[in-house]
Design a protein around this motif. Sequence first.
Motif: not given
Length: 128
Positions: A11, A37, A116
Amino acid sequence: MVFQISEGVKVSVETYYQPDYSNPVASEFMFAYRITIENNNTFAVKLLQRHWNIFDSNGSYKEIDGDGVVGVQPVILPGDQYQYVSGCNLKTEMGKMQGSYTMENIHTKKEFDVRIPMFEMIAPFKVN
């Protein structure tokens, strides 16, 4: 740009201050972020949910949960990537976000979390 790899998924995040949508006099600072992604697994994944932790430099904090991203639950094939742009409105010139995606292995239906990375949002005039 910052990035993190977890569970075979990379990510990456880029942030942008949005002066045309901000109003510093009213303590409204708009930021956009672009997320890429990349699925480095040997199986397809589906992004089911997102979870965000948002921190403002005035000490405020909020959590946001929801299905998919920008209204979709994308399926990302092995070796492919998915990119989207979204935004965050802060009450101060600086803040940060981090979170996770709940993903599903399309073949086994097993769910797993992908991190993330934490990223900062800073209005350019604050850096000087």
